[in-house]
Design a protein around this motif. Structure first.
Motif, PDB file in Angstrom:
ATOM      1  N   UNK A 105     -14.775   1.460   9.727  1.00 19.37           N
ATOM      2  CA  UNK A 105     -14.835   1.509   8.265  1.00 19.37           C
ATOM      3  C   UNK A 105     -15.898   2.510   7.840  1.00 19.37           C
ATOM      4  N   UNK A 106     -15.520   3.432   6.932  1.00 23.28           N
ATOM      5  CA  UNK A 106     -16.491   4.390   6.399  1.00 23.28           C
ATOM      6  C   UNK A 106     -17.265   3.723   5.272  1.00 23.28           C
ATOM      7  N   UNK A 107     -18.576   3.823   5.353  1.00 23.74           N
ATOM      8  CA  UNK A 107     -19.454   3.190   4.375  1.00 23.74           C
ATOM      9  C   UNK A 107     -20.326   4.231   3.697  1.00 23.74           C
ATOM     10  N   UNK A 108     -20.613   4.019   2.424  1.00 24.80           N
ATOM     11  CA  UNK A 108     -21.566   4.866   1.711  1.00 24.80           C
ATOM     12  C   UNK A 108     -22.966   4.538   2.215  1.00 24.80           C
ATOM     13  N   UNK A 154     -21.637  -1.123   1.431  1.00 28.48           N
ATOM     14  CA  UNK A 154     -21.111  -0.490   0.228  1.00 28.48           C
ATOM     15  C   UNK A 154     -19.998   0.460   0.615  1.00 28.48           C
ATOM     16  N   UNK A 155     -18.846   0.369  -0.068  1.00 25.84           N
ATOM     17  CA  UNK A 155     -17.725   1.267   0.208  1.00 25.84           C
ATOM     18  C   UNK A 155     -17.732   2.422  -0.785  1.00 25.84           C
ATOM     19  N   UNK A 156     -16.877   3.412  -0.547  1.00 21.65           N
ATOM     20  CA  UNK A 156     -16.813   4.595  -1.400  1.00 21.65           C
ATOM     21  C   UNK A 156     -16.219   4.306  -2.779  1.00 21.65           C
ATOM     22  N   UNK A 157     -15.469   3.234  -2.921  1.00 24.36           N
ATOM     23  CA  UNK A 157     -14.899   2.911  -4.232  1.00 24.36           C
ATOM     24  C   UNK A 157     -15.829   2.033  -5.072  1.00 24.36           C
ATOM     25  N   UNK A 158     -17.033   1.775  -4.586  1.00 24.60           N
ATOM     26  CA  UNK A 158     -17.998   0.985  -5.336  1.00 24.60           C
ATOM     27  C   UNK A 158     -18.025  -0.477  -4.956  1.00 24.60           C
ATOM     28  N   UNK A 183     -13.089  -6.089  -0.988  1.00 24.98           N
ATOM     29  CA  UNK A 183     -13.646  -4.895  -0.341  1.00 24.98           C
ATOM     30  C   UNK A 183     -12.512  -4.041   0.195  1.00 24.98           C
ATOM     31  N   UNK A 184     -12.506  -2.767  -0.185  1.00 24.17           N
ATOM     32  CA  UNK A 184     -11.434  -1.867   0.241  1.00 24.17           C
ATOM     33  C   UNK A 184     -11.784  -1.249   1.589  1.00 24.17           C
ATOM     34  N   UNK A 185     -10.818  -1.282   2.523  1.00 25.09           N
ATOM     35  CA  UNK A 185     -11.003  -0.686   3.844  1.00 25.09           C
ATOM     36  C   UNK A 185      -9.640  -0.317   4.401  1.00 25.09           C
ATOM     37  N   UNK A 186      -9.635   0.490   5.437  1.00 19.46           N
ATOM     38  CA  UNK A 186      -8.402   0.878   6.105  1.00 19.46           C
ATOM     39  C   UNK A 186      -8.352   0.215   7.474  1.00 19.46           C
ATOM     40  N   UNK A 187      -7.192  -0.326   7.814  1.00 17.68           N
ATOM     41  CA  UNK A 187      -7.048  -0.964   9.128  1.00 17.68           C
ATOM     42  C   UNK A 187      -6.270  -0.073  10.100  1.00 17.68           C
ATOM     43  N   UNK A 188      -6.273   1.240   9.865  1.00 20.72           N
ATOM     44  CA  UNK A 188      -5.537   2.160  10.732  1.00 20.72           C
ATOM     45  C   UNK A 188      -6.254   2.397  12.054  1.00 20.72           C
ATOM     46  N   UNK A 189      -7.579   2.490  12.036  1.00 24.70           N
ATOM     47  CA  UNK A 189      -8.341   2.738  13.263  1.00 24.70           C
ATOM     48  C   UNK A 189      -8.859   1.396  13.764  1.00 24.70           C
TER      49      UNK A 189
END
Length: 107
Positions: free
Chosen positions: A6-9, A22-26, A61-67
């Motif tokens: 997960x990419x985090x700010x 903290x995620x990129x969408x706030x 919380x927004x995240x991607x489950x692709x990786x």
């Protein structure tokens, strides 16, 4: 243990047992520190986080489950995740004559 990259700010520890991410969408989320496994060396600002804590808070919380990866606690490393699908074809009963009427030659 299944985990996602997960990419985090940003993130910081609130206490020895809790971390705020903290995620990129706030979006903000407080997770157990033990669920933030390790940095992902393949991406900037990405961390391997346990899948169960992210799935539990999917709406918040927004995240991607692709990786995906499997975390090995003995070696403290993340191994590649493989998903195997087995396809079993449907049974088709044999026919005596398999000619197609539209393709039949007219003499």
């Amino acid at each position: 243990m299944l985990c996602y990259s997960v990419k985090l700010v940003d993130y910081y520890r609130i206490s020895p047992k809790a971390t705020k991410i903290f995620s990129y969408d706030g979006g903000k989320l407080i997770i157990p520190t033990s669920c933030m496994l390790r940095p992902d060396p393949r991406a900037d600002n990405a961390y391997w986080i346990a899948a169960w804590v992210l799935e539990k808070n999917r709406g918040k919380f927004q995240f991607s489950d692709k990786i995906k990866g499997w975390f090995d606690p003995r070696k403290r490393e993340v191994r590649q995740y493989f998903e195997i699908e087995i396809h079993e074809p449907e049974y088709v009963a044999p026919v005596k004559d398999n000619t197609i009427d539209e393709l039949k030659r007219i003499d």
